[in-house]
Design a protein around this motif. Structure first.
Motif, PDB file in Angstrom:
ATOM      1  N   GLU A 281       0.830  -1.215   0.000  1.00 54.58           N
ATOM      2  CA  GLU A 281       0.000   0.000   0.000  1.00 54.58           C
ATOM      3  C   GLU A 281       0.863   1.263   0.000  1.00 54.58           C
ATOM      4  O   GLU A 281       0.507   2.269  -0.619  1.00 54.58           O
ATOM      5  CB  GLU A 281      -0.919  -0.008   1.226  1.00 54.58           C
ATOM      6  N   SER A 282       2.020   1.191   0.663  1.00 54.71           N
ATOM      7  CA  SER A 282       2.940   2.337   0.652  1.00 54.71           C
ATOM      8  C   SER A 282       3.450   2.598  -0.759  1.00 54.71           C
ATOM      9  O   SER A 282       3.583   3.753  -1.184  1.00 54.71           O
ATOM     10  CB  SER A 282       4.112   2.077   1.607  1.00 54.71           C
ATOM     11  N   ASN A 285       0.684   4.332  -2.701  1.00 53.92           N
ATOM     12  CA  ASN A 285       0.593   5.759  -2.378  1.00 53.92           C
ATOM     13  C   ASN A 285       1.731   6.547  -3.022  1.00 53.92           C
ATOM     14  O   ASN A 285       1.537   7.670  -3.506  1.00 53.92           O
ATOM     15  CB  ASN A 285       0.602   5.957  -0.864  1.00 53.92           C
ATOM     16  N   VAL A 310       8.869   2.731   5.178  1.00 58.04           N
ATOM     17  CA  VAL A 310       8.809   2.969   3.734  1.00 58.04           C
ATOM     18  C   VAL A 310       8.813   4.484   3.549  1.00 58.04           C
ATOM     19  O   VAL A 310       7.882   5.170   3.980  1.00 58.04           O
ATOM     20  CB  VAL A 310       7.559   2.357   3.096  1.00 58.04           C
ATOM     21  N   THR A 311       9.876   4.996   2.920  1.00 62.26           N
ATOM     22  CA  THR A 311      10.046   6.445   2.773  1.00 62.26           C
ATOM     23  C   THR A 311      10.253   6.777   1.309  1.00 62.26           C
ATOM     24  O   THR A 311      11.055   6.125   0.626  1.00 62.26           O
ATOM     25  CB  THR A 311      11.261   6.946   3.584  1.00 62.26           C
ATOM     26  N   ILE A 330      -4.136   4.544   4.083  1.00 64.64           N
ATOM     27  CA  ILE A 330      -3.507   4.660   5.400  1.00 64.64           C
ATOM     28  C   ILE A 330      -4.388   4.087   6.498  1.00 64.64           C
ATOM     29  O   ILE A 330      -3.907   3.339   7.353  1.00 64.64           O
ATOM     30  CB  ILE A 330      -3.124   6.132   5.676  1.00 64.64           C
ATOM     31  N   ALA A 346       2.066   7.546   9.810  1.00 67.43           N
ATOM     32  CA  ALA A 346       2.306   7.981   8.436  1.00 67.43           C
ATOM     33  C   ALA A 346       2.234   9.495   8.391  1.00 67.43           C
ATOM     34  O   ALA A 346       1.321  10.101   8.962  1.00 67.43           O
ATOM     35  CB  ALA A 346       1.279   7.364   7.494  1.00 67.43           C
ATOM     36  N   GLN A 354       6.655   9.307   4.765  1.00 69.13           N
ATOM     37  CA  GLN A 354       7.165   8.090   5.414  1.00 69.13           C
ATOM     38  C   GLN A 354       6.033   7.349   6.125  1.00 69.13           C
ATOM     39  O   GLN A 354       5.166   7.945   6.765  1.00 69.13           O
ATOM     40  CB  GLN A 354       8.245   8.426   6.440  1.00 69.13           C
ATOM     41  N   VAL A 355       6.075   6.036   5.979  1.00 66.98           N
ATOM     42  CA  VAL A 355       5.179   5.150   6.715  1.00 66.98           C
ATOM     43  C   VAL A 355       6.040   4.268   7.606  1.00 66.98           C
ATOM     44  O   VAL A 355       6.995   3.652   7.129  1.00 66.98           O
ATOM     45  CB  VAL A 355       4.338   4.268   5.762  1.00 66.98           C
TER      46      VAL A 355
END
Length: 365
Positions: A281-282, A285, A310-311, A330, A346, A354-355
């Protein structure tokens, strides 16, 4: 349709009553009256009462007890007339009519003691024996009722647990389908928009986008088939998405991704699945809101938790999407983390986003 008669039980009671009657008549021929048509009619009243006991519980029990009293008053051999009243009292208790059963048991005791008094049998031992027999019958019936109720409660609890698990499985499958579709359709949308945008100016990049669309569409069909197969009885269950497929996810994401792992350990299946979907999902996005961004994925395998970061570095090219999405990504990731007792944060990180998810892990053996 629920049966209102007990034909098999009535036949058994009739057979037992007749066998006891013949034996009692032979053994008591010098002390009691021989069996005649009237006696047999009174004895057959009991099995008929058992046959109709479900529909008329109080009336049939009273009728069987009355027939038994008339049989005793007639001076016929002891024994066979007691079978039907005992069975009917037992049935009243086990069918949940306890007040009626104990009331009729009291009436039975009173009638038997009254008969003994009338015929001159005033031996207290005889009276205590009658009381003990009736009490033992009622206690056994109560124990059988309790055992049946507990078994029914266990079966009901097991059925409710089965329904709850089925409901949770359906919810999990719905969430899996949502994530699979959201990621792959978003990826297809992004790459299709990119291909259209670059078709004339940069055909090579457009061709790459179309190749990504082909891979993503194949992947979404495969994952949907894997999830939907669970709904078919006896269908093989394909492996669920896990971190072992992370390289495949990166390859088909269409993003520039850097993957770093710290530590290593076996993970529970639910953590594997949640971690994979959070990364997926990150990526969705990032592809939607930060086209052209570089994405860094960091996995830290700790003793007590798995940390996922995840950035993305922020958009480097103008977005070509016509919409901004449903906004469920999110919250969906946060729900996955919370379901495992973890957390997910997030938000902006420098020019990008970033997540970070922290999923608790069980202690290693």
């Amino acid at each position: 349709m629920r049966r209102t008669f007990d034909p098999y039980l009535a036949l058994v009671v009739a057979a037992v009553t007749m066998v006891i009657a013949e034996g009692a008549a032979w053994g008591q021929q010098d002390t009691r009256e021989p069996l005649d048509a009237y006696a047999y009619a009174l004895l057959w009243a009991g099995p008929v009462a058992v046959l109709l006991s479900k529909r008329f519980p109080l009336l049939t029990t009273a009728a069987a007890l009355g027939a038994c009293d008339l049989y005793l008053i007639g001076g016929y051999p002891y024994g066979p007339c007691f079978v039907s009243p005992a069975v009917l009292l037992f049935l009243l208790v086990t069918r949940g009519r306890r007040l009626m059963a104990w009331t009729m048991a009291g009436m039975t005791l009173l009638s038997f003691l009254s008969y003994a008094w009338l015929v001159g049998n005033r031996d207290w031992f005889h009276n205590v024996w009658i009381l003990t027999f009736i009490m033992l019958l009622m206690v056994v019936a109560e124990l059988v009722r309790i055992v049946r109720e507990r078994r029914a409660e266990r079966e009901r609890t097991a059925e409710e647990e089965s329904r709850r698990q089925a409901s949770e499985e359906r919810l999990t499958m719905a969430q899996e389908l949502h994530d699979v579709l959201a990621h792959n359709i978003s990826l297809i949308h992004v790459q299709a928009s990119t291909a259209l945008h670059l078709m004339d100016a940069n055909p090579e990049q457009a061709r790459t986008a179309l190749a990504t669309i082909k891979t993503a569409s194949k992947e979404v069909l495969g994952e949907m088939r894997s999830v939907l197969n669970v709904l078919r009885e006896g269908a093989p269950r394909s492996p669920t998405a896990g971190l072992d497929r992370l390289d495949e996810l990166i390859e088909r994401s269409g993003l520039t991704v850097t993957l770093a792992r710290t530590g290593s350990r076996a993970l529970p299946p639910q953590v594997e699945r949640a971690a994979y979907r959070i990364v997926q999902e990150s990526f969705t996005n990032a592809a939607r809101h930060a086209p052209g961004a570089e994405v860094g994925v960091r996995l830290e395998y700790g003793e007590k938790e798995l940390v996922i970061q995840v950035t993305d570095s922020g958009a480097t090219t103008p977005a070509v999407l016509s919409g901004s999405g449903s906004g469920n990504g999110i919250p969906g990731m946060r729900e996955r983390a919370s379901a495992l007792g973890g957390t997910l944060h997030a938000g902006p990180s420098g020019p990008g986003f970033q997540v970070e998810a922290r999923l608790p892990l069980p202690e290693e053996d």
